[in-house]
Scaffold this active site. Structure first.
Site, mmCIF file in Angstrom:
data_model
loop_
_atom_site.group_PDB
_atom_site.id
_atom_site.type_symbol
_atom_site.label_atom_id
_atom_site.label_comp_id
_atom_site.label_asym_id
_atom_site.label_seq_id
_atom_site.Cartn_x
_atom_site.Cartn_y
_atom_site.Cartn_z
ATOM 1 N N CYS A 1 0.869 -1.178 0.000
ATOM 2 C CA CYS A 1 0.000 0.000 0.000
ATOM 3 C C CYS A 1 0.902 1.223 0.000
ATOM 4 C CB CYS A 1 -0.936 0.009 1.204
ATOM 5 S SG CYS A 1 -2.021 1.463 1.234
ATOM 6 N N CYS B 1 -4.627 6.019 -4.460
ATOM 7 C CA CYS B 1 -3.986 4.710 -4.361
ATOM 8 C C CYS B 1 -2.548 4.884 -4.817
ATOM 9 C CB CYS B 1 -4.710 3.670 -5.212
ATOM 10 S SG CYS B 1 -3.915 2.035 -5.188
#
Length: 280
Positions: free
Chosen positions: A73, A220
């Site tokens: 992430c 993201c």
């Protein structure tokens, strides 16, 4: 057991961070979902658990809001690096993840540059369910056969599998409806993060992301890295590029000496608290 947490975000992509370095913490999918639930839990896109690492400053584990553990992430990596900077009073941090080892550098006040490593373009590495010798564009389309709305995406793995459709209009499809369909397409045995990318200039891309296991997101980080890697590979993006997501901008670069993707963006601490009883 009362357990402290931090609520953090990178460009609106938000996280609950638990520190398990002093005492190990086992997390089930159900517990991750409960913490991430925005009505009955704390609410977040990802749950982050920090652990001791024998090879880095910290080990970071990641669960998406649906409860599944994922390797990487990018936005959370910046947040965790910012915590390590404060703890160590240093300007460099190393983070161990299932997606690989990351090195982060302080780029300003609560501003972090992450070396996301070298992208993987082989079809087995992404992975895909069938062989594509050239993953710059693969055969996948959404919409009528003779006039598809989305087609010929680029695919790459930057810790997570990513599929990028190059479009002229970010609203060409109802992404909330189409995103989960492509995420779960048989082409992607481990599912995939799906992006719509509009190149407005060689140094500027607009990006909308359906994140695997989390849905539509404000930002993201790994999708921005994937877009940078894929766009530079097909020669439509320069080696330095601003990528604009709904939550804000990330500054991206390709290190042309080693092929690594560099991402610079903010990290923010929203608040701290203690998990209510019953969430763990």
């Amino acid at each position: 057991m009362s357990l402290p947490f931090r609520k953090m975000n990178g460009l609106g992509n938000d996280f609950v961070v638990l520190d398990a370095r002093a005492k190990p913490l086992a997390i089930s999918e159900a517990q991750a979902r409960a913490i991430a639930d925005r009505k009955t839990g704390i609410g977040c896109d990802q749950l982050i658990v920090l652990e001791r690492s024998p090879v880095a400053d910290v080990r970071m584990r990641i669960w998406n809001a649906e409860g599944g553990e994922v390797p990487s992430c990018g936005n959370a990596s910046r947040c965790i690096a910012d915590l390590v900077f404060d703890e160590k009073q240093a300007e460099i941090a190393t983070i161990e993840t299932k997606g690989g080892m990351l090195t982060a550098k302080k780029a300003g006040t609560h501003l972090v540059t992450i070396d996301q490593g070298k992208p993987k373009f082989g079809w087995k590495d992404i992975p895909l369910s069938e062989a594509f010798p050239d993953t710059r564009h693969i055969e996948l389309q959404i919409g009528p056969i003779d006039k598809p709305l989305l087609h010929s995406p680029s695919v790459v793995n930057v810790g997570n599998p990513h599929c990028i459709f190059w479009v002229d209009d970010l609203d060409v499809v109802d992404f909330a409806k189409v995103g989960p369909m492509i995420e779960n397409h048989p082409m992607f045995p481990e599912r995939a993060n799906i992006s719509l990318a509009k190149v407005v200039a060689r140094d500027h891309v607009l990006l909308k992301v359906w994140e695997r296991g989390a849905g539509l997101t404000q930002a993201c980080g790994t999708a921005a890295c994937a877009t940078m890697a894929a766009g530079h590979r097909i020669k439509i993006i320069d080696a330095k590029c601003k990528i604009t997501l709904p939550g804000g901008d990330l500054l991206m670069a390709v290190n042309e000496d080693n092929g690594h993707i560099l991402m610079t963006g903010p990290a923010a601490l929203d608040f701290e608290g203690t998990l209510p009883e019953g969430l763990l």
